[in-house]
Design an enzyme around this catalytic site. Structure first.
Site, PDB file in Angstrom:
ATOM      1  N   LYS A  79       6.789 -11.774  -7.320  1.00 10.45           N
ATOM      2  CA  LYS A  79       6.198 -10.500  -6.911  1.00 10.45           C
ATOM      3  C   LYS A  79       5.086 -10.807  -5.926  1.00 10.45           C
ATOM      4  CE  LYS A  79       4.280  -6.170  -8.710  1.00 10.45           C
ATOM      5  NZ  LYS A  79       3.052  -6.124  -7.885  1.00 10.45           N
ATOM      6  N   PRO A  82       3.115  -5.891 -14.176  1.00  4.75           N
ATOM      7  CA  PRO A  82       2.070  -6.471 -15.030  1.00  4.75           C
ATOM      8  C   PRO A  82       0.689  -6.059 -14.548  1.00  4.75           C
ATOM      9  CG  PRO A  82       2.996  -8.135 -13.575  1.00  4.75           C
ATOM     10  CD  PRO A  82       3.832  -6.908 -13.387  1.00  4.75           C
ATOM     11  N   MET A  83      -0.139  -5.583 -15.466  1.00  4.72           N
ATOM     12  CA  MET A  83      -1.502  -5.167 -15.143  1.00  4.72           C
ATOM     13  C   MET A  83      -2.443  -5.707 -16.207  1.00  4.72           C
ATOM     14  SD  MET A  83      -0.866  -1.216 -13.879  1.00  4.72           S
ATOM     15  CE  MET A  83       0.344  -0.870 -15.165  1.00  4.72           C
ATOM     16  N   ALA A  84      -3.469  -6.417 -15.756  1.00  6.00           N
ATOM     17  CA  ALA A  84      -4.406  -7.051 -16.678  1.00  6.00           C
ATOM     18  C   ALA A  84      -5.115  -6.006 -17.521  1.00  6.00           C
ATOM     19  CB  ALA A  84      -5.424  -7.877 -15.897  1.00  6.00           C
ATOM     20  N   ASN A 105       7.744  -1.667  -4.684  1.00  8.83           N
ATOM     21  CA  ASN A 105       6.562  -1.339  -5.478  1.00  8.83           C
ATOM     22  C   ASN A 105       5.531  -0.679  -4.573  1.00  8.83           C
ATOM     23  OD1 ASN A 105       3.775  -3.122  -6.835  1.00  8.83           O
ATOM     24  ND2 ASN A 105       4.680  -1.290  -7.685  1.00  8.83           N
ATOM     25  N   ASP A 162       3.055   3.277  -4.756  1.00  5.89           N
ATOM     26  CA  ASP A 162       3.057   4.736  -4.608  1.00  5.89           C
ATOM     27  C   ASP A 162       4.260   5.395  -5.276  1.00  5.89           C
ATOM     28  OD1 ASP A 162       0.757   4.373  -3.223  1.00  5.89           O
ATOM     29  OD2 ASP A 162       1.549   4.906  -1.255  1.00  5.89           O
ATOM     30  N   GLY A 170       3.592   0.570 -11.324  1.00  8.46           N
ATOM     31  CA  GLY A 170       2.304   0.087 -11.806  1.00  8.46           C
ATOM     32  C   GLY A 170       1.398   1.228 -12.213  1.00  8.46           C
ATOM     33  N   ARG A 171       0.484   1.608 -11.311  1.00 10.67           N
ATOM     34  CA  ARG A 171      -0.531   2.606 -11.650  1.00 10.67           C
ATOM     35  C   ARG A 171       0.051   3.980 -11.962  1.00 10.67           C
ATOM     36  NH1 ARG A 171      -3.803   3.096  -6.676  1.00 10.67           N
ATOM     37  NH2 ARG A 171      -1.856   2.453  -5.688  1.00 10.67           N
ATOM     38  N   CYS A 217      -1.680 -10.766  -6.434  1.00  4.88           N
ATOM     39  CA  CYS A 217      -2.987 -10.336  -6.926  1.00  4.88           C
ATOM     40  C   CYS A 217      -4.002 -10.319  -5.784  1.00  4.88           C
ATOM     41  CB  CYS A 217      -3.464 -11.266  -8.035  1.00  4.88           C
ATOM     42  SG  CYS A 217      -5.078 -10.810  -8.697  1.00  4.88           S
TER      43      CYS A 217
END
Length: 582
Positions: free
Chosen positions: A348, A222-224, A412, A414, A436-437, A307
């Site tokens: 998480k 999840p990413m805002a 999670n 890299d 994620g990224r 976060c």
């Protein structure tokens, strides 16, 4: 007084003579150097005039020049060598080479049922002009099979034409390495081929929790402002897995905030539906979970304890909260109790606040004891933010820590390519990955991940023209959800991620950062050169935020004790934010 000694000629003369010179004759020098005898006085040193010193003349030196060796020109030109009439003999031969190999790896909690994989390896035989007996030995690549202990046993079968059959059984918790060699027969002038087939049958248990079957075990983090309905749809269309919504706060949900309710509203064809909740109050968290369960808003709930942004950690939330061990356990327990087994709940988190205040081992064990579906660990601390390198060894340690509870661990940090995901699984023993990224501007990464986990060929990264079509579709989906004006504004932050590694004029990049309509976007896309290959070097590197190394912002006295007190509990009441990220 000793008798005077007659002057003698000097043995050496200085080139530049002073006005007065100390002159010592041979006899006088001998007397001075010799040991004195009793009652005999030494001869006195006397000064002599310049006239008494013989003048030395230097004879001129005649320089002898060596005789130079001169080469004379020949009287006639050199004769050319005679031509050789016979051509040199050349031995010619041809070699035909062909090979294809595949290493199959199974991981625990991936496959549900029975799966058969075949590895094909070809043997090379050289074709020579003459018919003669050839010998070739082919060593097959080892086949490693990983299964969970609850999976039972597996069987590895090796067979090839004309060769023996090898069957090996073993317990599922061990890896099996099998090497096979075969010998070919005769090779004629045209050459011949033989294919070796390695068939592996494995029994494994899929990653399932609370009725969910996640295959492959890939989760969108999840990413805002990123993982909204539009982006999740692009990821779903590319691959398979679990795609989590943006992080929402439990307080905003129970207050029925319109924006928050929209964030937990899913498309009709989105399945399974996953929501991530953030909260610091066990009572409020339980109420938010009941809303999701009773109103059938999601099939999975994830609790955010990772976060790292200051506006969350300064009130004791996010990655700062697991430091308070009693509060962390209370929130997890309240959420699982409110779900009442109808919806699986996972957590998480990060390694901790900093290297001196690590929390992941204790928090992971507490979550497993309370009955979470799985634990996802980002291999960084809150102080690292998104900088440095993710510590995958921490994921491996957490996996060992929770082995006794049977709780899966997802890694999670890299994961930029499908190869990174496989490497993380191999190095850490993780049961799945959270991306994620790495998928920013690359929603097709989930298609590559799905192929990698199923053993299929990993699709190549698209050309720039296809990337531009994905960018255009992303903008269209956003405009369909939020309207053209807001959708285009929301799309602006994605532009640099989609264009990363491609050659685009600076003026076009700047215009994309202020685009406000789809027509304007189409015009800018038409000005780009879509005939460009994907830059593998840049594409395999970090994306999104890379800042880090800052001191975490925490409530005053937060690190004094790992347990919550009355003052800390009062400060946490202000930590319920309606908008957060991370």
């Amino acid at each position: 007084m000793p008798p005077m000694v007659a002057p003698q000629t000097a043995k050496a003369i200085a080139r530049d003579l002073p006005t007065k010179t100390a002159f010592i004759t041979d006899s006088e020098a001998g007397k001075i150097i010799a040991a004195p005898t009793p009652c005999n006085a030494r001869a006195a040193m006397r000064w002599i005039d310049e006239s008494e010193i013989a003048t030395r003349t230097l004879a001129p030196t005649k320089m002898m020049m060596p005789m130079m060796k001169r080469s004379l020109r020949p009287k006639r030109s050199a004769r050319r060598p005679e031509r050789i009439s016979n051509e040199a003999k050349v031995s010619e031969y041809a070699a035909l080479i062909h090979s294809a190999s595949l290493v199959v790896r199974f991981k625990s909690l991936i496959i549900d049922g029975i799966a058969t994989f075949t590895t094909v390896a070809s043997r090379m035989i050289m074709a020579t002009p003459r018919d003669k007996k050839a010998r070739a030995i082919q060593r097959l690549l080892p086949v490693r099979t990983f299964c969970s202990e609850s999976a039972g046993a597996f069987m590895v079968s090796l067979s090839w034409p004309g060769g023996p059959r090898v069957d090996r059984g073993n317990h599922a918790s061990h890896a099996d390495h099998t090497d096979a060699m075969s010998e070919c027969g005769r090779a004629d002038a045209s050459g011949q081929w033989e294919n070796h087939h390695v068939t592996t049958t494995a029994f494994a248990k899929g990653l399932s929790a609370g009725g969910l079957n996640i295959d492959p075990p890939v989760v969108l983090a999840p990413m805002a402002g990123i993982t909204n309905r539009a982006f999740r749809r692009l990821c779903r269309e590319a691959g398979a897995g679990l795609y989590v919504s943006e992080m929402v706060t439990s307080r905003a949900l129970i207050e029925r905030n319109d924006e928050t309710l929209d964030m937990v509203t899913f498309a009709a064809d989105e399945n399974p539906r996953s929501v991530q909740l953030y909260g610091v109050d066990p009572v409020v968290m339980a109420q938010a979970v009941r809303i999701i369960v009773d109103e059938d808003r999601a099939d999975h709930i994830d609790l955010n304890f990772g976060c790292p942004v200051p506006k969350v950690t300064r009130k004791g939330g996010g990655s700062a909260l697991p430091w308070k061990q009693d509060l962390f356990r209370s929130i997890v327990r309240a959420a699982i109790a409110a779900a009442n087994g109808k919806v699986p709940v996972s957590v998480k988190m990060r390694k901790g606040i900093d290297d001196e205040h690590l929390t992941y081992l204790h928090a992971g064990a507490a979550a497993a004891q309370e009955g979470v579906a799985w634990v996802a660990l980002h291999g960084r601390t809150a102080a690292q933010m998104y900088g440095d390198t993710a510590d995958w060894s921490a994921i491996a340690r957490l996996k060992e820590q929770l082995a006794g509870y049977g709780t899966p661990v997802l890694g999670n940090g890299d994961i930029w390519t499908a190869a990174d995901a496989l490497r993380m699984m191999s190095e850490t023993g993780a049961d799945g990955v959270v991306v994620g990224r790495g998928c920013l501007g690359r929603p097709w990464l989930f298609g590559q991940l799905a192929a990698a986990f199923t053993g299929a060929d990993i699709p190549a990264d698209p050309h720039f023209d296809e990337v531009l079509r994905t960018l255009r579709r992303h903008a269209q989906l956003l405009c369909g959800d939020y309207g053209e004006s807001r959708g285009c504004r929301d799309m602006r932050k994605h532009m640099a991620w989609y264009l990363k590694g491609f050659s685009v004029k600076q003026q076009i990049r700047q215009s994309l950062g202020t685009v406000s309509t789809l027509a304007e976007l189409d015009e800018l896309i038409g000005q780009m050169n879509g005939d460009q290959e994907f830059n593998q070097v840049v594409g395999a590197g970090p994306r999104g935020r890379t800042s880090g190394g800052r001191r975490p912002t925490l409530p005053e006295g937060w690190l004094d004790s790992p347990f919550i007190d009355e003052v800390g509990a009062q400060n946490l009441l202000e930590a319920e934010l309606s908008v957060s990220g991370g």
